[in-house]
Design a protein around this motif. Structure first.
Motif, PDB file in Angstrom:
ATOM      1  N   SER A   9      -2.816 -15.528  -3.110  1.00  0.00           N
ATOM      2  CA  SER A   9      -3.611 -14.556  -3.644  1.00  0.00           C
ATOM      3  C   SER A   9      -3.401 -13.216  -3.031  1.00  0.00           C
ATOM      4  O   SER A   9      -3.127 -12.090  -3.688  1.00  0.00           O
ATOM      5  CB  SER A   9      -4.970 -14.710  -3.501  1.00  0.00           C
ATOM      6  OG  SER A   9      -5.719 -15.829  -3.797  1.00  0.00           O
ATOM      7  N   ILE A  10      -3.068 -12.793  -1.703  1.00  0.00           N
ATOM      8  CA  ILE A  10      -2.628 -11.621  -1.012  1.00  0.00           C
ATOM      9  C   ILE A  10      -1.401 -11.334  -1.536  1.00  0.00           C
ATOM     10  O   ILE A  10      -1.097 -10.129  -1.970  1.00  0.00           O
ATOM     11  CB  ILE A  10      -2.808 -11.780   0.338  1.00  0.00           C
ATOM     12  CG1 ILE A  10      -4.236 -12.045   1.041  1.00  0.00           C
ATOM     13  CG2 ILE A  10      -2.086 -10.540   1.067  1.00  0.00           C
ATOM     14  CD1 ILE A  10      -4.238 -12.223   2.486  1.00  0.00           C
ATOM     15  N   THR A  11      -0.450 -12.387  -1.641  1.00  0.00           N
ATOM     16  CA  THR A  11       0.939 -11.645  -2.207  1.00  0.00           C
ATOM     17  C   THR A  11       0.814 -11.106  -3.698  1.00  0.00           C
ATOM     18  O   THR A  11       1.591 -10.223  -4.165  1.00  0.00           O
ATOM     19  CB  THR A  11       1.925 -12.984  -2.232  1.00  0.00           C
ATOM     20  OG1 THR A  11       2.000 -13.646  -0.998  1.00  0.00           O
ATOM     21  CG2 THR A  11       3.263 -12.463  -2.674  1.00  0.00           C
ATOM     22  N   LEU A  12       0.063 -11.781  -4.661  1.00  0.00           N
ATOM     23  CA  LEU A  12      -0.120 -11.620  -5.953  1.00  0.00           C
ATOM     24  C   LEU A  12      -0.459 -10.249  -6.109  1.00  0.00           C
ATOM     25  O   LEU A  12      -0.134  -9.127  -6.784  1.00  0.00           O
ATOM     26  CB  LEU A  12      -1.081 -12.684  -6.513  1.00  0.00           C
ATOM     27  CG  LEU A  12      -0.072 -13.990  -6.896  1.00  0.00           C
ATOM     28  CD1 LEU A  12      -1.016 -14.869  -7.710  1.00  0.00           C
ATOM     29  CD2 LEU A  12       1.126 -13.677  -7.965  1.00  0.00           C
ATOM     30  N   VAL A  13      -1.719  -9.789  -5.008  1.00  0.00           N
ATOM     31  CA  VAL A  13      -2.506  -8.551  -5.367  1.00  0.00           C
ATOM     32  C   VAL A  13      -1.369  -7.519  -4.693  1.00  0.00           C
ATOM     33  O   VAL A  13      -1.491  -6.444  -5.158  1.00  0.00           O
ATOM     34  CB  VAL A  13      -3.534  -8.556  -4.346  1.00  0.00           C
ATOM     35  CG1 VAL A  13      -4.260  -7.134  -4.133  1.00  0.00           C
ATOM     36  CG2 VAL A  13      -4.806  -9.551  -4.836  1.00  0.00           C
ATOM     37  N   ALA A  14      -0.868  -8.049  -3.610  1.00  0.00           N
ATOM     38  CA  ALA A  14       0.319  -6.981  -3.189  1.00  0.00           C
ATOM     39  C   ALA A  14       1.283  -6.592  -4.344  1.00  0.00           C
ATOM     40  O   ALA A  14       1.680  -5.265  -4.412  1.00  0.00           O
ATOM     41  CB  ALA A  14       0.830  -7.552  -1.853  1.00  0.00           C
ATOM     42  N   ILE A  44       0.879  -1.196   0.095  1.00  0.00           N
ATOM     43  CA  ILE A  44      -0.025   0.036  -0.150  1.00  0.00           C
ATOM     44  C   ILE A  44       0.673   1.173   0.063  1.00  0.00           C
ATOM     45  O   ILE A  44       0.758   2.284  -0.825  1.00  0.00           O
ATOM     46  CB  ILE A  44      -0.863   0.258   1.228  1.00  0.00           C
ATOM     47  CG1 ILE A  44      -2.016  -1.158   1.046  1.00  0.00           C
ATOM     48  CG2 ILE A  44      -1.739   1.308   1.397  1.00  0.00           C
ATOM     49  CD1 ILE A  44      -2.905  -1.402   2.398  1.00  0.00           C
ATOM     50  N   ARG A  45       1.947   1.279   0.735  1.00  0.00           N
ATOM     51  CA  ARG A  45       2.605   2.432   0.897  1.00  0.00           C
ATOM     52  C   ARG A  45       3.388   2.562  -0.278  1.00  0.00           C
ATOM     53  O   ARG A  45       3.564   3.836  -0.921  1.00  0.00           O
ATOM     54  CB  ARG A  45       3.704   2.284   2.121  1.00  0.00           C
ATOM     55  CG  ARG A  45       3.082   2.531   3.472  1.00  0.00           C
ATOM     56  CD  ARG A  45       4.227   2.605   4.507  1.00  0.00           C
ATOM     57  NE  ARG A  45       5.295   1.678   4.379  1.00  0.00           N
ATOM     58  CZ  ARG A  45       6.263   2.058   4.326  1.00  0.00           C
ATOM     59  NH1 ARG A  45       6.912   3.073   3.935  1.00  0.00           N
ATOM     60  NH2 ARG A  45       7.608   1.003   4.276  1.00  0.00           N
ATOM     61  N   ILE A  46       4.080   1.686  -0.929  1.00  0.00           N
ATOM     62  CA  ILE A  46       4.789   1.716  -2.053  1.00  0.00           C
ATOM     63  C   ILE A  46       3.852   2.138  -3.319  1.00  0.00           C
ATOM     64  O   ILE A  46       4.042   2.946  -4.306  1.00  0.00           O
ATOM     65  CB  ILE A  46       5.605   0.606  -2.596  1.00  0.00           C
ATOM     66  CG1 ILE A  46       6.308   0.275  -1.339  1.00  0.00           C
ATOM     67  CG2 ILE A  46       6.348   0.712  -3.834  1.00  0.00           C
ATOM     68  CD1 ILE A  46       7.526   1.439  -0.852  1.00  0.00           C
ATOM     69  N   GLY A  47       2.735   1.475  -3.303  1.00  0.00           N
ATOM     70  CA  GLY A  47       1.574   1.659  -4.419  1.00  0.00           C
ATOM     71  C   GLY A  47       0.926   3.217  -4.287  1.00  0.00           C
ATOM     72  O   GLY A  47       0.766   3.872  -5.246  1.00  0.00           O
ATOM     73  N   ALA A  94       3.362   2.443  -8.482  1.00  0.00           N
ATOM     74  CA  ALA A  94       4.642   2.819  -8.607  1.00  0.00           C
ATOM     75  C   ALA A  94       5.235   3.298  -9.904  1.00  0.00           C
ATOM     76  O   ALA A  94       5.587   4.174 -10.153  1.00  0.00           O
ATOM     77  CB  ALA A  94       5.865   1.454  -8.362  1.00  0.00           C
ATOM     78  N   ILE A  95       4.345   2.630 -11.059  1.00  0.00           N
ATOM     79  CA  ILE A  95       4.049   3.198 -12.246  1.00  0.00           C
ATOM     80  C   ILE A  95       3.489   4.650 -12.397  1.00  0.00           C
ATOM     81  O   ILE A  95       3.922   5.412 -13.016  1.00  0.00           O
ATOM     82  CB  ILE A  95       3.439   2.296 -13.332  1.00  0.00           C
ATOM     83  CG1 ILE A  95       4.564   1.038 -13.488  1.00  0.00           C
ATOM     84  CG2 ILE A  95       3.283   2.824 -14.563  1.00  0.00           C
ATOM     85  CD1 ILE A  95       3.577   0.050 -14.387  1.00  0.00           C
ATOM     86  N   ALA A  96       2.506   4.792 -11.696  1.00  0.00           N
ATOM     87  CA  ALA A  96       1.630   6.032 -11.541  1.00  0.00           C
ATOM     88  C   ALA A  96       2.370   6.812 -10.702  1.00  0.00           C
ATOM     89  O   ALA A  96       2.142   8.105 -11.230  1.00  0.00           O
ATOM     90  CB  ALA A  96       0.315   5.730 -10.666  1.00  0.00           C
ATOM     91  N   TYR A  97       3.390   6.656  -9.818  1.00  0.00           N
ATOM     92  CA  TYR A  97       4.139   7.544  -9.043  1.00  0.00           C
ATOM     93  C   TYR A  97       5.397   7.833  -9.411  1.00  0.00           C
ATOM     94  O   TYR A  97       6.141   8.648  -8.857  1.00  0.00           O
ATOM     95  CB  TYR A  97       3.795   7.277  -7.460  1.00  0.00           C
ATOM     96  CG  TYR A  97       2.598   7.627  -6.924  1.00  0.00           C
ATOM     97  CD1 TYR A  97       2.406   9.008  -6.380  1.00  0.00           C
ATOM     98  CD2 TYR A  97       1.580   6.872  -7.034  1.00  0.00           C
ATOM     99  CE1 TYR A  97       1.190   9.473  -5.799  1.00  0.00           C
ATOM    100  CE2 TYR A  97       0.350   7.512  -6.266  1.00  0.00           C
ATOM    101  CZ  TYR A  97       0.274   8.397  -5.751  1.00  0.00           C
ATOM    102  OH  TYR A  97      -1.022   8.864  -5.337  1.00  0.00           O
ATOM    103  N   ALA A  98       5.766   6.883 -10.542  1.00  0.00           N
ATOM    104  CA  ALA A  98       7.256   7.265 -11.226  1.00  0.00           C
ATOM    105  C   ALA A  98       7.327   8.767 -11.263  1.00  0.00           C
ATOM    106  O   ALA A  98       6.516   9.399 -12.095  1.00  0.00           O
ATOM    107  CB  ALA A  98       7.336   6.493 -12.392  1.00  0.00           C
TER     108      ALA A  98
END
Length: 716
Positions: free
Chosen positions: A435-440, A161-164, A448-452
C-alpha cells in the motif's frame, strides 16, 4: 514450560499486538530525520561559511554525526528503548521547529539537534531494540530486521514526497497545507513512539512479579542487531539515492522541454523522470523484502547479486559511460535492495562492547555521506558512483559474514542466546508495504505532472499576419535579471517561496537567472528552476556550468523561442562559466512583421586581481553576439560599473540601462553577512540600438542576496 496463566500476576500480562507500531514509529522518525538532514548541510555551509574555514565546517558536521558514538556509553545508564524514544522526541521537535523557522540561526540549531538525534536513532536500531513480540514462531523465513524495513519504507516515502513536490523539500514549505501535514505526522510519530515505549514497560513489571520461567522471552522480543558492514552502508546508500533522485529529476526527460520543442520532438510523458526516480527505491524495497522472505541462505546470495549490480552500475558510471538516465534508477533499486538484505539480523550478545563496531560503522557511513556530498559541490562527478560502489561492497561483505547462524530462532536462555526477531513479515506486513509503495508511486505521478515545466509557445512565422498586434506602437515587454543565490535568501535561509512571490509581483515576460541550483546538497537538494517554472507557468531554457548538470544559468520566457545555444567560456580562473544565447520572437506592429530579439544571459567570474578573466570572458561573449540588434544582455557581472571591462562593453555598442535611464547609484548586491563585502552594484541589463527603455529600477527585496533589475522596454 509454564505459561503466564500459572500465576495471577502473570495473568495480567495481555497478548501484545503485531509490532507494526514500532515499524511505523521508526519509519516516521527516519522520514523526519532525512528531511532534517537535508536542512543541516545548507545551514552549516551558508550560515557558518563566512566565519569558519572549510576544515572547521567539516569538523562541525562530523561532530554532529558523531552523536551516535555516544550510544554505547549511554547504554550503561539507560535502556536502548529509552534512548530511542528520547531521541525520537528531540528529532520530531526539531523537525517541527524547522517547519516554522524563518531564521538561519534557528535552522542551524534545530537541524543540528535533529541530525544528532537521527544518528542516535540509527545507531540504536542497528544495535537492537526491545519490542513487544507478535508471535513465538521459530521460522526465520519471512522475518525482516526493524531497521531494514523502516529504513526502506522511509526512503521510499521520502523520495516520493520530494519528487511529488517538484524537488522542493517539504521542510522548506511554509504554506498552511504543508504545515498541517507536518504537524499531523509529527503527532502521529510522537504517539507511536510513546505507545511503543509504554507497551514494553507496562509488561516488564508484571513479568518481573510473575517470575515465570520463559515468560519474558515469550512476550518481549529483541529487534536483533545487524552486521557492522550493513550499518556502514546506510549513510552511503542515502547519499547515492538522494543525489541520484535529484539528478534524475533535473536532467531527465522533463528537464528541458524547451530544447525538445525547438528540435521538434514532443515530450509525451513530462512526468516520466520523476516517476523513474522513485521507482528505484520502490523496486529495491520490494526486491529486498522478497529476498528476506526466502530465508537466510537464499537471502545471502540475493544480497550478493544486488550488491554486485550496484557495483556494476557504479563501475560503468566511473568508466565514463553515458548511462545516467538508465543507471540511476537501477543503482537506486540495487542499493535499497542490498541495504535491506545487508541489515539482516545477526546473533545478539548482551555485552555492551559489541555495540561499538556497529556504532562506529554507522558513523563512518555518514562520514562517507558528508565527504561525497561536499565533493559533488566541487564538481566531482564520481561522488554518486563511488558511494554506490562502496555501499555495494559493504552489502556483499555483510552477506558473506552471515555464516550459518539460524538467525531468528530461539536457542536457549543463556546470556548469549538468540532472541526471536520481532514479528513475522506476513500477510499484514506485505499489504502495508504494498500500500505504501502504491501510494508513493501515485504521489510521484501526480506531483511530477503538476510540477512538469511548461512548454514554450511555438515559434511564430515571420510572414504570417497572426504575428502582429493591432497597435502601431512597438511591442513592449518586461525583462528581469536575478541572481537566485541557489535558492537562499539574503539571510542564508532556503526560501524558494520568497523567490516565487518576488517574480510573480514583477510579472516579467523574460526572466534571466543565475546561480541556478537544480538539486545539490548545499541547498537541500531543491530544484530551484523547476519550482520557479511550475509555480509561475514560465517555460525555461537551461545551460549548465557543472559536470553534474545541476548548476548554471537559465532563461524563462513567455515569448516564442526560434533558436538557442549554451556556450562555455574558455577563459576561467577555476570555476567554469558560460553564456546562454537565445533568439526570441517579439510580436510585430500592424505595419510590420515580428522581430527577432537576441537575449544573452551570463554570470561572469568572481575572481579579481591578477587572475581577473572577466574582460576575456566578455570578449568571447561579444564575439558570439557579433553585433546583432536588437539585443539584450542580462546577468551578474561580479564587478562594479566603473570597472574597465564594463567600459569596453560601451565601446561595443551596449548601453547600461540602469545607469542611463534609471538610478545610477542603485545597488543590486546586499553585501556579504558580517560586512566582509559591502553593498554594491554587480547586476546589469545592457541594451543595443533598437530597444527603448521605458523604465528600469533595482527592486529592494531580500528573497536573494542580490536585488533584481526590472526594465520595461520597447522593441523595434
Amino acid at each position: 514450560m509454564s505459561t503466564t496463566t500459572d500465576n495471577p500476576a502473570a495473568a495480567r500480562v495481555t497478548s501484545p499486538p503485531f509490532p507494526g507500531v514500532a515499524v511505523a514509529a521508526a519509519m516516521l522518525l527516519l522520514l523526519a530525520g532525512f528531511q532534517t538532514l537535508r536542512a543541516f548541510l545548507p545551514s552549516v555551509i551558508w550560515y557558518l561559511g563566512d566565519s569558519l574555514s572549510v576544515p572547521l565546517l567539516v569538523l562541525t558536521a562530523l561532530a554532529v554525526f558523531a552523536s551516535g558514538l555516544l550510544v554505547p556509553l549511554l547504554r550503561r545508564f539507560t535502556s536502548a528503548l529509552t534512548l530511542f524514544s528520547l531521541a525520537g522526541f528531540v528529532l520530531i521537535g526539531a523537525r517541527v521547529v524547522l517547519q516554522f523557522s524563518g531564521s538561519a540561526p534557528i535552522d542551524l540549531v534545530a537541524s543540528s539537534l535533529g541530525v544528532a538525534s537521527l544518528m542516535v536513532i540509527l545507531t540504536t536500531l542497528v544495535n537492537g531494540l526491545p519490542l513487544q513480540k507478535a508471535d513465538n514462531g521459530s521460522d526465520s523465513r519471512g522475518r525482516v530486521s526493524l531497521v531494514a524495513l523502516s529504513l526502506g519504507l522511509a526512503l521510499l516515502a521520502d523520495t516520493a514526497i520530494r519528487i511529488g513536490l517538484g524537488n522542493y523539500d517539504l521542510v522548506w514549505h511554509r504554506d498552511p497545507g504543508s504545515t498541517v501535514i507536518v504537524v499531523v505526522v509529527a503527532l502521529a510519530a510522537l504517539t507511536l513512539v510513546t505507545h511503543n515505549w509504554t507497551s514494553v514497560h507496562k509488561i516488564l513489571p508484571a513479568l518481573n512479579e510473575a517470575k515465570v520461567p520463559g515468560a519474558r522471552s515469550s512476550l518481549i522480543a529483541e529487534s536483533a542487531p545487524t552486521s557492522a558492514y550493513g550499518a556502514a552502508s546506510i549513510g552511503l546508500t542515502l547519499m547515492a539515492v538522494l543525489t541520484a533522485a535529484a539528478n534524475q529529476q533535473a536532467i531527465g526527460v522533463a528537464a528541458n522541454p524547451a530544447s525538445a520543442a525547438i528540435e521538434g520532438s514532443a515530450i509525451e510523458i513530462p512526468w516520466l523522470s520523476g516517476l523513474v526516480a522513485v521507482l528505484g527505491p520502490a523496486v529495491g524495497l520490494g526486491l529486498g523484502l522478497w529476498g528476506t522472505t526466502r530465508g537466510r541462505r537464499p537471502a545471502r546470495w540475493f544480497s550478493i547479486v544486488s550488491g554486485g549490480v550496484a557495483i556494476l552500475m557504479s563501475g560503468a558510471l566511473l568508466a565514463g559511460f553515458s548511462l545516467w538516465g538508465a543507471a540511476l534508477p537501477v543503482l537506486g533499486a540495487s542499493l535499497v535492495c542490498a541495504i535491506i538484505l545487508a541489515l539482516r539480523p545477526v546473533p545478539r550478545t548482551n555485552s555492551l562492547h559489541a555495540t561499538w563496531p556497529r556504532s562506529v560503522a554507522v558513523f563512518l557511513g555518514f562520514v562517507g555521506y558528508l565527504a561525497l556530498s561536499l565533493a559533488a559541490l566541487y564538481d566531482v562527478t564520481e561522488a554518486v558512483p563511488v558511494a554506490g560502489l562502496v555501499a555495494g561492497v559493504c552489502a556483499i561483505v555483510a552477506a558473506l559474514r552471515l555464516g550459518e547462524v539460524p538467525v531468528g530462532l530461539a536457542s536457549g536462555s543463556g546470556p548469549n542466546a538468540l532472541r526471536d526477531e520481532a514479528g513475522r513479515f506476513g500477510l499484514t506486513g506485505r499489504v502495508v508495504v504494498a500500500s505504501i509503495t502504491l501510494v508513493a508511486v501515485a504521489v510521484t505521478c501526480v506531483g511530477a505532472i503538476a510540477y512538469a515545466p511548461p512548454s514554450l509557445p511555438p515559434a511564430r512565422d515571420h510572414s504570417s499576419s497572426t504575428t502582429t498586434h493591432t497597435s502601431s506602437e512597438p511591442a513592449q515587454i518586461t525583462v528581469m535579471t536575478l541572481n537566485l543565490h541557489q535558492g537562499l535568501d539574503a539571510n542564508t535561509h532556503v526560501n524558494l517561496g520568497g523567490l516565487v512571490d518576488l517574480v510573480r509581483t514583477q510579472d516579467p515576460d523574460i526572466l534571466a537567472v543565475q546561480e541556478v541550483n537544480r538539486g545539490r546538497a548545499n541547498n537541500g537538494y531543491n530544484d530551484v528552476l523547476a519550482v520557479l517554472a511550475a509555480e509561475l507557468d514560465l517555460p525555461f531554457l537551461y545551460g549548465t556550468n557543472s559536470p553534474d548538470g545541476l548548476y548554471g544559468n537559465a532563461l524563462l520566457s513567455r515569448l516564442p523561442v526560434t533558436d538557442w545555444e549554451y556556450h562555455h567560456f574558455d577563459a576561467s580562473s577555476g570555476e567554469r562559466r558560460g553564456m546562454l544565447e537565445a533568439t526570441l520572437s517579439v510580436a510585430g506592429t500592424a505595419e510590420g512583421p515580428s522581430t527577432d530579439l537576441t537575449v544573452l544571459v551570463t554570470h561572469l567570474d568572481h575572481v579579481s586581481g591578477d587572475d581577473n578573466v572577466r574582460g576575456a570572458q566578455l570578449d568571447e561573449l561579444n564575439a558570439i553576439w557579433d553585433g546583432r540588434a536588437p539585443a539584450i544582455l542580462l546577468g551578474d557581472f561580479n564587478t562594479t560599473p566603473e570597472s574597465p571591462e564594463l567600459a569596453a562593453l560601451g565601446e561595443r555598442g551596449w548601453t547600461d540601462a540602469l545607469a542611463q535611464y534609471g538610478d545610477p547609484t542603485a545597488t543590486t548586491f546586499w553585501g556579504a553577512p558580517g560586512g566582509s563585502e559591502p553593498e554594491s552594484r554587480l547586476d546589469y541589463v545592457f541594451v543595443t540600438p533598437g530597444i527603448t527603455v521605458e523604465r528600469v529600477a533595482s527592486v529592494d527585496s531580500k528573497a536573494s542576496d542580490h536585488k533584481p533589475i526590472v526594465a520595461r522596454v520597447s522593441v523595434r
